[in-house]
Write an enzyme that holds these catalytic residues in place. Structure first.
Site, PDB file in Angstrom:
ATOM      1  N   GLU A   4       1.654   3.590   0.622  1.00  0.00           N
ATOM      2  CA  GLU A   4       2.737   3.954  -0.295  1.00  0.00           C
ATOM      3  C   GLU A   4       2.281   5.001  -1.287  1.00  0.00           C
ATOM      4  O   GLU A   4       3.033   5.930  -1.625  1.00  0.00           O
ATOM      5  CB  GLU A   4       3.242   2.703  -1.024  1.00  0.00           C
ATOM      6  N   GLU A   5       1.049   4.870  -1.775  1.00  0.00           N
ATOM      7  CA  GLU A   5       0.566   5.746  -2.841  1.00  0.00           C
ATOM      8  C   GLU A   5       0.332   7.180  -2.376  1.00  0.00           C
ATOM      9  O   GLU A   5       0.109   8.063  -3.204  1.00  0.00           O
ATOM     10  CB  GLU A   5      -0.727   5.181  -3.437  1.00  0.00           C
TER      11      GLU A   5
END
Length: 369
Positions: free
Chosen positions: A217-218
């Site tokens: 996600e990051e």
């Protein structure tokens, strides 16, 4: 929707066992692309509670818990996503004496890295991010931000054989609880992961709960994109932690220290998103969550629209589109060596999510946007 109808299916609670689980999750190292340590913890927690659990080709955990209280056609397929990865570092070049050059993984402010202790690799080898000491810097150097190329991760000679280029590193900050507050690295998004684990264990019977513990996600919401394509949900909900910028604003020219651009505040309850840089939340879901909170007397806040993004940014664009929203636990100092969150905000976030899920029916999506 009445408060009585919500109370019949009381939300699971945050007690000592859940706090211990959050501690275990936060102390694990799972920088984007190497989420195996957190993935193992999650699998141990949910395997016996889900109807189906699989790990997909990029490392997402996809768990399904089917509802039982109504025919399949009358149950919404609700995807809840919480990302397992955290911001951190990747070793990219070995130098002499157990020293490595590194790149950042995810959004990190390089200004606050010098001198931070780190853990490297699966063995959590201790190291430190080193920079030239102030005694040896020039006046011009002290006026400028330290460049990433000027920093190194120093492991010492003894650790040198155990570490290789490509290994991940993260801040060496252990979880702690101080009164009403929780302090740890990676509260973004281990708070969401711990919350989703509880929802899998206590899934309402009126929906098919599709739990996606996502990767990467990051670095671009990559895992959620794959998970949403696989699940084909009717509704998408991202569970995350969002920055609370609720300290006084001492830099205002007016001299008034009131902070009007706070994003979210600690002690304000779960943050319901209206908009961020990746998503405009579905207005039907905004109303549903706000109405649920008011009916159940759960404190909540609207996250101020602005930058940032969650897995909802990928979910809502999957296939033919998915009505989506984000609900987050506010926390200070995210994407640094230590964040701070309130236990009460976490409890109320879990309570709101469970209550809102317990009253979801297909009729919700038949309402006008």
């Amino acid at each position: 929707m009445s408060a009585d109808s919500i109370k019949k299916d009381a939300a699971p609670g945050i007690r000592a066992a859940q706090i211990r689980l959050l501690e275990k999750l936060c102390n694990a190292c799972a920088v984007s692309g190497d989420e195996s340590e957190v993935r193992s913890i999650v699998l141990d927690e949910i395997r016996s509670h889900a109807d189906q659990v699989e790990v997909d080709t990029i490392g997402n955990i996809l768990a399904t818990r089917l509802g039982k209280s109504s025919p399949r056609k009358k149950r919404l397929r609700v995807m809840l996503a919480a990302h397992m990865d955290e911001i951190g570092f990747m070793l990219i070049h070995r130098e002499e004496g157990g020293v490595f050059r590194f790149n950042t993984m995810g959004g990190i402010d390089v200004r606050q890295l010098a001198g931070k202790p780190v853990w490297v690799g699966k063995d959590h080898i201790p190291g430190v991010i080193g920079a030239k000491p102030i005694h040896l810097t020039t006046s011009n150097e002290r006026k400028n931000t330290i460049a990433l190329d000027a920093l190194r991760i120093d492991l010492g000679l003894e650790a040198h054989p155990k570490v290789k280029v490509g290994d991940r590193a993260t801040f060496a900050t252990r979880f702690s609880r101080t009164g009403p507050s929780l302090r740890a690295k990676a509260l973004d998004d281990r708070l969401g992961v711990a919350t989703l684990i509880e929802l899998v264990k206590h899934a309402p019977d009126n929906i098919d709960l599709l739990a996606a513990f996502t990767v990467q996600e990051e670095v671009g919401l990559r895992g959620a994109q794959v998970a949403a394509y696989t699940f084909e949900p009717d509704v998408g909900i991202a569970l995350d932690s969002t920055p609370a910028m609720d300290l006084p604003d001492w830099e205002q020219e007016s001299g008034n220290d009131e902070n009007t651009f706070y994003n979210t505040r600690l002690d304000g309850g779960p943050a319901i998103y209206l908009a961020d840089s990746a998503t405009l939340a579905d207005p039907r879901l905004i109303r549903h969550f706000a109405d649920t909170a008011e009916a159940a007397r759960i404190p909540f806040q609207f996250r101020q629209p602005g930058g940032g993004g969650t897995d909802a940014g990928a979910i809502h664009r999957s296939r033919a589109g998915v009505p989506s929203i984000s609900v987050s636990v506010p926390a200070r100092y995210l994407h640094t060596a230590a964040g701070i969150a309130r236990l009460s905000d976490w409890r109320n976030t879990l309570a709101l999510l469970h209550a809102a899920l317990s009253t979801m029916t297909p009729r919700l999506l038949s309402n006008p946007r």
